[in-house]
Structure formats: C-alpha cells, structure tokens
Design a protein around this motif. Sequence first.
Motif, mmCIF file in Angstrom:
data_model
loop_
_atom_site.group_PDB
_atom_site.id
_atom_site.type_symbol
_atom_site.label_atom_id
_atom_site.label_comp_id
_atom_site.label_asym_id
_atom_site.label_seq_id
_atom_site.Cartn_x
_atom_site.Cartn_y
_atom_site.Cartn_z
ATOM 1 N N ASN A 62 0.819 -1.208 0.000
ATOM 2 C CA ASN A 62 0.000 0.000 0.000
ATOM 3 C C ASN A 62 0.853 1.258 0.000
ATOM 4 O O ASN A 62 1.027 1.939 1.004
ATOM 5 C CB ASN A 62 -0.936 0.017 1.214
ATOM 6 N N VAL A 63 1.427 1.575 -1.141
ATOM 7 C CA VAL A 63 2.324 2.722 -1.281
ATOM 8 C C VAL A 63 1.651 4.013 -0.853
ATOM 9 O O VAL A 63 2.258 4.869 -0.212
ATOM 10 C CB VAL A 63 2.817 2.831 -2.743
ATOM 11 N N ASP A 64 0.359 4.139 -1.186
ATOM 12 C CA ASP A 64 -0.346 5.378 -0.840
ATOM 13 C C ASP A 64 -0.431 5.574 0.665
ATOM 14 O O ASP A 64 -0.368 6.695 1.161
ATOM 15 C CB ASP A 64 -1.758 5.374 -1.440
ATOM 16 N N TYR A 103 2.932 6.815 1.737
ATOM 17 C CA TYR A 103 3.066 8.200 1.286
ATOM 18 C C TYR A 103 2.305 9.148 2.205
ATOM 19 O O TYR A 103 2.814 10.188 2.614
ATOM 20 C CB TYR A 103 2.532 8.301 -0.148
ATOM 21 N N TYR A 128 12.792 6.224 -13.221
ATOM 22 C CA TYR A 128 12.078 6.264 -11.945
ATOM 23 C C TYR A 128 13.049 6.381 -10.770
ATOM 24 O O TYR A 128 12.777 7.081 -9.793
ATOM 25 C CB TYR A 128 11.203 5.018 -11.783
ATOM 26 N N GLY A 156 7.571 10.979 0.428
ATOM 27 C CA GLY A 156 6.500 10.152 -0.099
ATOM 28 C C GLY A 156 6.639 9.942 -1.600
ATOM 29 O O GLY A 156 6.492 8.822 -2.105
ATOM 30 N N GLU A 157 6.937 11.011 -2.326
ATOM 31 C CA GLU A 157 7.135 10.912 -3.770
ATOM 32 C C GLU A 157 8.382 10.102 -4.092
ATOM 33 O O GLU A 157 8.412 9.331 -5.061
ATOM 34 C CB GLU A 157 7.240 12.313 -4.385
ATOM 35 N N LYS A 171 7.482 6.399 -3.695
ATOM 36 C CA LYS A 171 6.648 5.888 -4.781
ATOM 37 C C LYS A 171 7.461 5.642 -6.053
ATOM 38 O O LYS A 171 7.262 4.632 -6.737
ATOM 39 C CB LYS A 171 5.503 6.861 -5.072
ATOM 40 N N ASN A 172 8.388 6.530 -6.341
ATOM 41 C CA ASN A 172 9.191 6.357 -7.550
ATOM 42 C C ASN A 172 10.193 5.222 -7.411
ATOM 43 O O ASN A 172 10.431 4.475 -8.367
ATOM 44 C CB ASN A 172 9.895 7.665 -7.910
ATOM 45 N N VAL A 184 9.742 2.526 -5.647
ATOM 46 C CA VAL A 184 8.982 1.279 -5.721
ATOM 47 C C VAL A 184 8.529 0.998 -7.158
ATOM 48 O O VAL A 184 8.429 -0.163 -7.574
ATOM 49 C CB VAL A 184 7.777 1.326 -4.760
ATOM 50 N N ARG A 185 8.284 2.044 -7.932
ATOM 51 C CA ARG A 185 7.877 1.847 -9.324
ATOM 52 C C ARG A 185 8.956 1.164 -10.164
ATOM 53 O O ARG A 185 8.653 0.573 -11.209
ATOM 54 C CB ARG A 185 7.515 3.201 -9.957
#
Length: 280
Positions: free
Chosen positions: A11-13, A16, A145, A159-160, A163-164, A166-167
């Motif tokens: 759950n990345v969000d 974040y 990324y 947070g950003e 996410k990057n 993990v992408r």
Amino acid sequence: MDTDEDTSALNVDEIYANGGNDDNRTDHRQIISADQLDIEAYINFYSGRTRISRLLFIANHCGDNLTMQLEALRMAFDEIKKGEDTILMREVVNKINGRLGSDYTLDNSWCGAIEKKTELKKDKLDSELTSYRTNLIKESIRMGYSDFGDFYYGHGQLGEAFKNYVRTRDYCTTSKHIVHMCMSAILVSIEMGQFSHISSYVSKAEQAVEPLDTIATAKLRCAAGLSNLSAKKYKLAARKFIETSPELGSRYNEVISSQDVAMYGGLCALATFDRAELKA
C-alpha cells in the motif's frame, strides 16, 4: 501477483500519506542532560539527511541549554546549505529566529536559484522518462524512476521518493536491480518513520537469486534490527544487530553508525537474553 509481491507492494499510498516531518510525531520532552554534548564529534558519525535530522532532534530536545540548541541549529543550517531542500531550510531559519546573526537568515537568492534549478531538472527528468516509456526501453524506464526517486529524496519529498523507487520494481531485470530498489525503499521508510514496512523489503532483498555481498547483508541486518526495535521486539532486534558484520564500518552512515549498532544490540541483548545466551 504472488504473495511476496503483494507484501512488497505494501500500500504505497498509505506509506506516502503517513510520511512527514519528525516534528509532527515527536514528543519534545528534554532527554539530553544539562551537560554539554560534543555535537560535532557526535554528528561526524553520520552523513546525508540523517545528519540533519539528528541535529534537529538535538535542538528540539536539549531543554534550556540554549548554547547547545543554537550550535545544533547552526550546524543543521550549514549542512542544508550544501543541498537543495529549500523547505527544510525555511523551517530551520524559523527555528533559529535571528539568534545566530545575519549569516543564518533566509537567503532568498539561494532559495530562488535552487528552486529555478529544481524546476528545470524536474522538467528534464519528466521529458526523459516520457521518452523511455514511449519507446518501451525497460532499463531506461527503471533508471528514470530511480532518478526521480533520488530527485524527490534530495528535496525532502519523501513520499514521492518512495513511490518512484517502488515503481522501479516492475522494470528490474537482475538481482542487483531488485536489491537496489529494496535498499532505496528501506532508506526512505526509515526516514519517514515507517519501520513496520521495512521487513518485507529486507526479505525481498535477501531472496535475490544472486548472493548478497557482506556489506549489503550487514545493511539489511541493521534495517531489520531497527524495524524490530520500533516494534518493541527487542530480542529479535538484538539478534539482528549482533549478526551485523563489523565490516559495515561507516558504509551505512546515512542511516546508522557502527557505534549505534553496538549500543542498540548490547542494550537489547542485556534486556532480553538469558545468561547462557549472553555468554554465547
């Protein structure tokens, strides 16, 4: 997606959303004695953003010791000036509040130059990543990324950054790539205080097809130790710190010093090991 991938996605969000400045979470009780701490000697064990966060922690927790507080803030200011995090610079300048003279006030020209440079770099990274995705260049997409993760991390947008990083997982083609992704995710998770999410990335890195080198293994032991320590699993934490190779030295100072490893491991062992385990 298999169970391992489900766990590593985590759950990345949520991560974040929960990231943020330590000031929002920490109880500002005095924990440093009135005796003067040699801040410079202490802080030289660390590098990167943790160097700044530890200085700010000292400033926030030294009670009525104004000399120590201002020294920590002065050193934090100087360290931030070497980077590009204008948001953190403004926060530190507000904390200093003019008490260190004109050299430690907000330099608007520096902030303006950094922010202009930041926009240009972000546009360049975005353009490159769009090109890579259009041409379906897998390795270039992964690097794009990763570069975005480094960019956001350097500017304090954790947070950003997470996410990057993990992408990049979907574009990893070697064990080395997977380990790099996990290490990056662990670094940002630690800084955000999201210790509960670290164990899955430690496990994923340890499951890499190619064997890990001694330093990578030691870093993962430290990360697992910190995760267990945060969860109050002190015996497990002790074992992870004790398993950390002394060869780590200063190679993980962006997170933890070798002195910390010894101290955390020793204290957790004393608290949880029986006599036989301590002797062993």
